[in-house]
Design an enzyme around this catalytic site. Sequence first.
Site, PDB file in Angstrom:
ATOM      1  N   ALA A 139     -13.128   9.010  10.928  1.00  0.00           N
ATOM      2  CA  ALA A 139     -12.449   9.370   9.680  1.00  0.00           C
ATOM      3  C   ALA A 139     -11.501   8.274   9.219  1.00  0.00           C
ATOM      4  O   ALA A 139     -11.294   8.083   8.016  1.00  0.00           O
ATOM      5  CB  ALA A 139     -11.687  10.681   9.859  1.00  0.00           C
ATOM      6  N   ASP A 189      -1.620  -1.287   5.805  1.00  0.00           N
ATOM      7  CA  ASP A 189      -1.795  -0.765   7.169  1.00  0.00           C
ATOM      8  C   ASP A 189      -3.252  -0.611   7.574  1.00  0.00           C
ATOM      9  O   ASP A 189      -3.542  -0.114   8.657  1.00  0.00           O
ATOM     10  CB  ASP A 189      -1.101   0.599   7.290  1.00  0.00           C
ATOM     11  CG  ASP A 189      -1.794   1.675   6.474  1.00  0.00           C
ATOM     12  OD1 ASP A 189      -2.316   2.626   7.084  1.00  0.00           O
ATOM     13  OD2 ASP A 189      -1.832   1.569   5.243  1.00  0.00           O
ATOM     14  N   ARG A 210     -10.525  -1.522  -3.307  1.00  0.00           N
ATOM     15  CA  ARG A 210     -10.590  -2.408  -2.144  1.00  0.00           C
ATOM     16  C   ARG A 210     -12.002  -2.401  -1.553  1.00  0.00           C
ATOM     17  O   ARG A 210     -12.680  -1.394  -1.617  1.00  0.00           O
ATOM     18  CB  ARG A 210      -9.600  -1.925  -1.069  1.00  0.00           C
ATOM     19  CG  ARG A 210      -8.168  -1.917  -1.519  1.00  0.00           C
ATOM     20  CD  ARG A 210      -7.328  -1.160  -0.507  1.00  0.00           C
ATOM     21  NE  ARG A 210      -5.954  -1.077  -0.960  1.00  0.00           N
ATOM     22  CZ  ARG A 210      -5.139  -0.077  -0.646  1.00  0.00           C
ATOM     23  NH1 ARG A 210      -5.570   0.922   0.110  1.00  0.00           N
ATOM     24  NH2 ARG A 210      -3.910  -0.069  -1.081  1.00  0.00           N
ATOM     25  N   LYS A 264     -11.603   6.961  -2.308  1.00  0.00           N
ATOM     26  CA  LYS A 264     -11.971   8.049  -1.409  1.00  0.00           C
ATOM     27  C   LYS A 264     -13.442   8.434  -1.459  1.00  0.00           C
ATOM     28  O   LYS A 264     -14.016   8.826  -0.442  1.00  0.00           O
ATOM     29  CB  LYS A 264     -11.071   9.274  -1.659  1.00  0.00           C
ATOM     30  CG  LYS A 264      -9.585   8.989  -1.437  1.00  0.00           C
ATOM     31  CD  LYS A 264      -9.325   8.250  -0.137  1.00  0.00           C
ATOM     32  CE  LYS A 264      -7.861   7.846   0.035  1.00  0.00           C
ATOM     33  NZ  LYS A 264      -7.681   6.859   1.105  1.00  0.00           N
ATOM     34  N   ALA A 286       0.010   5.308   1.340  1.00  0.00           N
ATOM     35  CA  ALA A 286      -0.094   6.116   2.568  1.00  0.00           C
ATOM     36  C   ALA A 286      -0.315   5.242   3.798  1.00  0.00           C
ATOM     37  O   ALA A 286      -1.235   4.429   3.853  1.00  0.00           O
ATOM     38  CB  ALA A 286      -1.218   7.129   2.437  1.00  0.00           C
ATOM     39  N   ASP A 292       0.863  -1.177   0.000  1.00  0.00           N
ATOM     40  CA  ASP A 292       0.000   0.000   0.000  1.00  0.00           C
ATOM     41  C   ASP A 292       0.904   1.234   0.000  1.00  0.00           C
ATOM     42  O   ASP A 292       2.125   1.119   0.186  1.00  0.00           O
ATOM     43  CB  ASP A 292      -0.873  -0.022   1.264  1.00  0.00           C
ATOM     44  CG  ASP A 292      -1.660   1.259   1.432  1.00  0.00           C
ATOM     45  OD1 ASP A 292      -2.350   1.666   0.488  1.00  0.00           O
ATOM     46  OD2 ASP A 292      -1.572   1.870   2.512  1.00  0.00           O
ATOM     47  N   HIS A 342     -15.063   6.038   0.652  1.00  0.00           N
ATOM     48  CA  HIS A 342     -14.724   6.355   2.037  1.00  0.00           C
ATOM     49  C   HIS A 342     -15.736   7.353   2.611  1.00  0.00           C
ATOM     50  O   HIS A 342     -16.217   7.193   3.738  1.00  0.00           O
ATOM     51  CB  HIS A 342     -13.301   6.939   2.081  1.00  0.00           C
ATOM     52  CG  HIS A 342     -12.756   7.136   3.454  1.00  0.00           C
ATOM     53  ND1 HIS A 342     -11.520   6.650   3.848  1.00  0.00           N
ATOM     54  CD2 HIS A 342     -13.243   7.785   4.540  1.00  0.00           C
ATOM     55  CE1 HIS A 342     -11.297   6.990   5.102  1.00  0.00           C
ATOM     56  NE2 HIS A 342     -12.330   7.693   5.540  1.00  0.00           N
ATOM     57  N   MET A 400     -10.499   3.687   6.008  1.00  0.00           N
ATOM     58  CA  MET A 400      -9.264   4.007   5.286  1.00  0.00           C
ATOM     59  C   MET A 400      -8.822   2.842   4.392  1.00  0.00           C
ATOM     60  O   MET A 400      -8.879   1.685   4.780  1.00  0.00           O
ATOM     61  CB  MET A 400      -8.144   4.355   6.261  1.00  0.00           C
ATOM     62  CG  MET A 400      -7.010   5.132   5.630  1.00  0.00           C
ATOM     63  SD  MET A 400      -7.522   6.763   5.010  1.00  0.00           S
ATOM     64  CE  MET A 400      -7.709   7.659   6.535  1.00  0.00           C
TER      65      MET A 400
END
Length: 267
Positions: free
Chosen positions: A43, A184, A158, A51, A12, A10, A54, A47
């Site tokens: 928030a 992560d 994802r 986005k 970030a 990944d 998200h 993740m």
Amino acid sequence: MKKIELAVFDWAGTTIDYGCFAPVKVFLEIFKEKGIDVTISEARAPMGLLKIDHIKAMLSGERVSKLWEEKYKRTWNMEDVNEMYKSFEDKLFKILAEYTTPVPYCIETIKTLRNSGIKIGSTTGYTQEMMDIVVPEAAKKEYAPDFYITPTLTPAGRPYPYMIFKNMNELKVGDLDCVIKIGDTISDIKEGRNAKVWTVGIIKGSSELGLSLEEIEQISEIELKKKMTEVEVKMLSAGAHMVVEDISKIPMAIEIINNKLASGERA
């Protein structure tokens, strides 16, 4: 004999932007613009997703959706999502270049893997336009995978596995057992498991842990261990084959997986 040939990282929170702070900062801001104060946990929870997905996931949360209905006397809709996403993009593009520093041990780890013949792939929750900023900036700081793909260039992001399959295709690795996905977030873990490849979670620097380097240095050892254990349990519960402290432990994780492959185990 089978062994790991491709490591798909990944971006970030895994290889750059320690703690995954760029998107979090902007998610908080766009909800505040709408008069809704979301928590950092809210928030961070989705993740790893594309986005715009998200934002939808945050709006679908029980507390946030209730706050929305109380404020606007109606449920949210795609017009709201698109408006918020436009604001998200505008704000993120202005700060994204500042959040492209490789995490500690990233450059050394990638070099070690390449020296052992492993190809370096990558997936992300960022769009192509975002990666047009991230990729060259990270390259200036010595991080450049062999391939990257964005969810906007696949049927879905994802937790679907398509970005991993695209890495395998482009980097010419045909055996799922010879691929490891490293990330992560829970979305990363699900992406790897849905692709049926080896899947490893990273704790330090992760969005799941949500701590900066400075915060990790200041927090007590007991409290840090407690938070790290919570992340480890969460990642293992999501299906991770293994969870490691930081990116420097990935060569060791691959060695363990290679031993499992040699004894006949499969992803």
